[in-house]
Motif scaffolding. Structure first.
Motif, PDB file in Angstrom:
ATOM      1  N   LEU A  12       0.828  -1.210   0.000  1.00 18.24           N
ATOM      2  CA  LEU A  12       0.000   0.000   0.000  1.00 18.24           C
ATOM      3  C   LEU A  12       0.862   1.260   0.000  1.00 18.24           C
ATOM      4  N   CYS A  13       1.992   1.220   0.689  1.00 16.94           N
ATOM      5  CA  CYS A  13       2.890   2.382   0.707  1.00 16.94           C
ATOM      6  C   CYS A  13       3.513   2.617  -0.670  1.00 16.94           C
ATOM      7  N   LEU A  14       3.904   1.528  -1.337  1.00 16.23           N
ATOM      8  CA  LEU A  14       4.444   1.661  -2.691  1.00 16.23           C
ATOM      9  C   LEU A  14       3.384   2.199  -3.654  1.00 16.23           C
ATOM     10  N   ILE A  58      -4.209  14.080   0.342  1.00 17.38           N
ATOM     11  CA  ILE A  58      -4.087  15.514   0.610  1.00 17.38           C
ATOM     12  C   ILE A  58      -2.642  15.909   0.890  1.00 17.38           C
ATOM     13  N   VAL A  59      -1.851  14.982   1.423  1.00 13.59           N
ATOM     14  CA  VAL A  59      -0.456  15.283   1.742  1.00 13.59           C
ATOM     15  C   VAL A  59       0.372  15.418   0.462  1.00 13.59           C
ATOM     16  N   GLY A  60       0.271  14.426  -0.413  1.00 16.11           N
ATOM     17  CA  GLY A  60       1.020  14.480  -1.666  1.00 16.11           C
ATOM     18  C   GLY A  60       0.570  15.610  -2.565  1.00 16.11           C
ATOM     19  N   THR A  61      -0.746  15.846  -2.616  1.00 17.24           N
ATOM     20  CA  THR A  61      -1.291  16.922  -3.444  1.00 17.24           C
ATOM     21  C   THR A  61      -0.809  18.283  -2.962  1.00 17.24           C
ATOM     22  N   VAL A 216       3.537   9.512   3.834  1.00 16.72           N
ATOM     23  CA  VAL A 216       4.956   9.822   3.654  1.00 16.72           C
ATOM     24  C   VAL A 216       5.399   9.465   2.233  1.00 16.72           C
ATOM     25  N   PHE A 217       4.986   8.299   1.766  1.00 16.60           N
ATOM     26  CA  PHE A 217       5.341   7.849   0.421  1.00 16.60           C
ATOM     27  C   PHE A 217       4.604   8.670  -0.638  1.00 16.60           C
ATOM     28  N   ASN A 218       3.361   9.019  -0.355  1.00 17.67           N
ATOM     29  CA  ASN A 218       2.588   9.818  -1.285  1.00 17.67           C
ATOM     30  C   ASN A 218       3.211  11.196  -1.484  1.00 17.67           C
ATOM     31  N   LEU A 219       3.712  11.791  -0.407  1.00 16.41           N
ATOM     32  CA  LEU A 219       4.361  13.092  -0.484  1.00 16.41           C
ATOM     33  C   LEU A 219       5.630  13.024  -1.322  1.00 16.41           C
ATOM     34  N   ALA A 220       6.435  11.988  -1.090  1.00 18.67           N
ATOM     35  CA  ALA A 220       7.677  11.834  -1.859  1.00 18.67           C
ATOM     36  C   ALA A 220       7.372  11.690  -3.351  1.00 18.67           C
ATOM     37  N   GLY A 221       6.372  10.885  -3.674  1.00 21.81           N
ATOM     38  CA  GLY A 221       5.985  10.717  -5.066  1.00 21.81           C
ATOM     39  C   GLY A 221       5.458  11.997  -5.675  1.00 21.81           C
TER      40      GLY A 221
END
Length: 259
Positions: A12-14, A58-61, A216-221
């Motif tokens: 799920l993190c990936l 919302i974090v990655g966006t 955390v992973f979504n933000l990096a991506g």
């Protein structure tokens, strides 16, 4: 949070990282992350899946939006106006989303994706260059009411593909190139995510611990995707859009066939 294996958390993190990259480039990261949550957590109610998806997205966006605003020619004032209309729409949609079962999500997403694929295929030059046409007051109002309110409502109800639909609609209505449209869509999408997440949180439909790890992973991506889109331009964005749409159409069609 339900009992989830370490392997599934890693998967799920990936998926969240890849979704953040896709969402930053062309929108629609939820088309990867939402199916991953649905397939990985089959016994979790749909409303909890949708709420957790919003908390991660919302974090990655937000990270992608900040990156775009710093370097892309974004009309922040117009974007915020559209975003406020989208926020109202997304809260309304999220209010009714609790009654939606997982069984109806896949075919709805599939139909919407096919519509997007057809549109992009029949418009090969769509958004590949600056429009060069003035943005009239009527077009701005249309963007606020229809693009903001309409897509915001969809975002609260279902969510996946919102960023992609925003990019397409903003390019068509405001004559933006795809990079600028992606940048504008990120600001709008932050607003829709805030509205939908607030409603899901109020209803207790967010798995906060899982969301925090995936975010955390979504933000990096998201940060990586925004920088690549700015560097490579509209042709790159359109190419990613087509790859994402057709890959997900194939995957969701397969899942639906075997459901």
């Amino acid at each position: 949070m339900p009992d989830i294996s370490l392997t599934m958390i890693i998967v799920l993190c990936l998926a969240a990282g890849a979704a953040g990259w896709i969402d930053a480039v062309v929108g629609g990261g939820g088309l990867l992350m939402l199916p991953a949550l649905l397939l990985g957590l089959p016994h979790v109610p749909a409303a909890h899946i949708l709420g957790t998806n919003k908390a991660v997205a919302i974090v990655g966006t937000s990270g992608a939006a900040v990156t775009y605003v710093r370097k892309a020619p974004v009309n922040v004032k117009t974007a915020v106006r559209i975003g406020l209309a989208a926020l109202a729409g997304s809260m309304t949609g999220a209010f009714f989303a609790a009654g939606i079962s997982s069984a109806v999500l896949r075919p709805v997403i599939l139909v919407v994706l096919l519509g997007v694929a057809a549109f992009v295929m029949f418009k090969p030059a769509f958004g590949t260059g600056a429009g060069g046409q003035p943005v009239t007051r009527a077009r701005t109002v249309t963007a606020i009411v229809l693009v903001g309110g309409g897509i915001g409502l969809y975002d609260g109800l279902f969510g996946p593909g919102t960023g992609t639909f925003l990019v397409l609609a903003l390019t068509a209505v405001l004559h933006l190139d795809l990079v600028t449209a992606s940048a504008t869509a990120k600001i709008v999408n932050v607003c829709t995510n805030i509205g939908a997440l607030a409603m899901f949180a109020y209803q207790g439909n967010v798995m906060w611990q899982l969301a925090a790890i995936m975010a955390v992973f979504n933000l990096a991506g998201g940060l990586l995707g925004a920088r690549m889109a700015l560097r490579k331009g509209s042709e790159f964005v359109r190419g990613v859009l087509l790859v994402v749409v057709f890959s997900l159409v194939a995957k969701l069609a397969f899942d639906q066939w075997n459901a």
